[in-house]
Write a protein that holds these residues in place. Sequence first.
Motif, mmCIF file in Angstrom:
data_model
loop_
_atom_site.group_PDB
_atom_site.id
_atom_site.type_symbol
_atom_site.label_atom_id
_atom_site.label_comp_id
_atom_site.label_asym_id
_atom_site.label_seq_id
_atom_site.Cartn_x
_atom_site.Cartn_y
_atom_site.Cartn_z
ATOM 1 N N SER A 149 0.802 -1.220 0.000
ATOM 2 C CA SER A 149 0.000 0.000 0.000
ATOM 3 C C SER A 149 0.838 1.274 0.000
ATOM 4 O O SER A 149 0.366 2.326 -0.423
ATOM 5 N N HIS A 150 2.080 1.206 0.489
ATOM 6 C CA HIS A 150 2.954 2.380 0.505
ATOM 7 C C HIS A 150 3.858 2.464 -0.724
ATOM 8 O O HIS A 150 4.696 3.365 -0.800
ATOM 9 N N ASP A 183 4.122 0.855 -14.056
ATOM 10 C CA ASP A 183 4.362 0.514 -12.663
ATOM 11 C C ASP A 183 3.028 0.373 -11.950
ATOM 12 O O ASP A 183 2.112 1.186 -12.156
ATOM 13 N N LEU A 184 2.910 -0.655 -11.102
ATOM 14 C CA LEU A 184 1.728 -0.743 -10.265
ATOM 15 C C LEU A 184 1.748 0.394 -9.253
ATOM 16 O O LEU A 184 2.819 0.823 -8.803
ATOM 17 N N ILE A 185 0.581 0.886 -8.885
ATOM 18 C CA ILE A 185 0.494 1.871 -7.821
ATOM 19 C C ILE A 185 0.328 1.142 -6.492
ATOM 20 O O ILE A 185 0.079 -0.066 -6.455
ATOM 21 N N GLY A 186 0.478 1.839 -5.409
ATOM 22 C CA GLY A 186 0.351 1.227 -4.099
ATOM 23 C C GLY A 186 -1.019 0.591 -3.905
ATOM 24 O O GLY A 186 -2.043 1.204 -4.185
ATOM 25 N N GLN A 204 -4.655 2.502 -0.555
ATOM 26 C CA GLN A 204 -3.410 3.150 -0.955
ATOM 27 C C GLN A 204 -3.011 4.154 0.114
ATOM 28 O O GLN A 204 -3.816 5.004 0.500
ATOM 29 N N ARG A 205 -1.776 4.049 0.590
ATOM 30 C CA ARG A 205 -1.295 4.924 1.651
ATOM 31 C C ARG A 205 -0.165 5.805 1.143
ATOM 32 O O ARG A 205 0.181 5.765 -0.033
#
Length: 415
Positions: A149-150, A183-186, A204-205
Amino acid sequence: MSGIIGIFKNDKSDGKDLIYGMYSIQHRGQDTMGIVSFNGDDIYTRYGLGTVADNISSDDVEEIKGNVFLAHMKYEFLGEDTSEKMPYIYKDSAIAIDGVITNEDFSLEELAKKIRGDEKELIDYISSLKGAFAIIYADKDKLIAIRDSHSVKPITIGKKDDKYVISSETCSFDALGVTKYKDLIGGEIFIITKDKVQSLYSEQREHRLAIFEMFYIQRPDSSVEGVSVYKSRFDSGKILYDECKTKADIVMGAPDSGNIAAMGYAKESQIPYLPGLIKNRYIKRTFIEKEDGKRKRIVKVKLNAVREVVQGKDIILVDDSIVRGTTIRRTVDILKKAGANKIHVRVASPKIKTSDSITIDIPDKNKLIAYKKTHQEMVEEIGCDSLYFITIDGLRNACGNRGYYERYFWGEDHE
């Protein structure tokens, strides 16, 4: 730290693409490796100690057949339980993880069950996981990538025709002819099947990419979230000069990790860049070694100076980082014995003040040269004439100011 790669194809083939992809990220792990391929209901596995070349021959490649492939390569962390092989096999599926999940009740079996189960439960479960991780799941019908998530650990999806590649680094895509990637996001859960591709999103953090990826781990020809690793290292050298202008005859890098920052320093300072150190390329990274005696022996055969380049010279010696200080101390000693006059050490990362086992294996703080030592004490221990570390703001600027995991620079109490 680890390197992970997965490949999904609509049609069955041999394992050449997987092996080429593994070679491209071999720098991320040279202690253990594992391969899984799915060929209908047949599952092929291969595990071994060492590198891909130590374990896979050209004949073996022909046996690695299927349409879904997964591989894992790893450096073992100090004190780590190595009895669990990776990729982890659960029933007719496999999981590979780069990173660490810190929940006390976490198990790979539970993770596998959640991925194979209800999508809503999977989203909630991934949101509940703590730590820093990139995950690839594979079975005969699908390939799934998950990012924490970060966004601490990088993971990227590439596509060419009907072939999907998931990798820790974008340099894998060049090896496999893949030109389109993201790129994957958080918190993203990216699912690939024969019939569709979709993303699910857990929580998502705050973005906290492991900044060690930028100046130490990644191959220079990779990019992370649109930021060139090469450029970030080159710019860090330029910033080092701007922050601490120093006169000298030549600039050189501590090979090979400091070379690009040294080129940036030379460009900005207009001091000539000359490679004055030769590295034995068959010696792996030394600060990850678990035994002090073994590490010191490795350093002794790792480098040699070119006397014609360094004799009588005032030298700017640029390194990417200083952890224990073993390598830089030996490097300075080698240069001095080869006739160098003065050596000014410039470091393209801030002082490393505490241990870490979440993003990279940094040893106990008491073994770190920057822990509780004054600046002058570090200069004396290294044996150099001056010492300067880039500021945290300087490194952030070089890497694109994206928000980073950088606890090792602040100390163990910093969040």
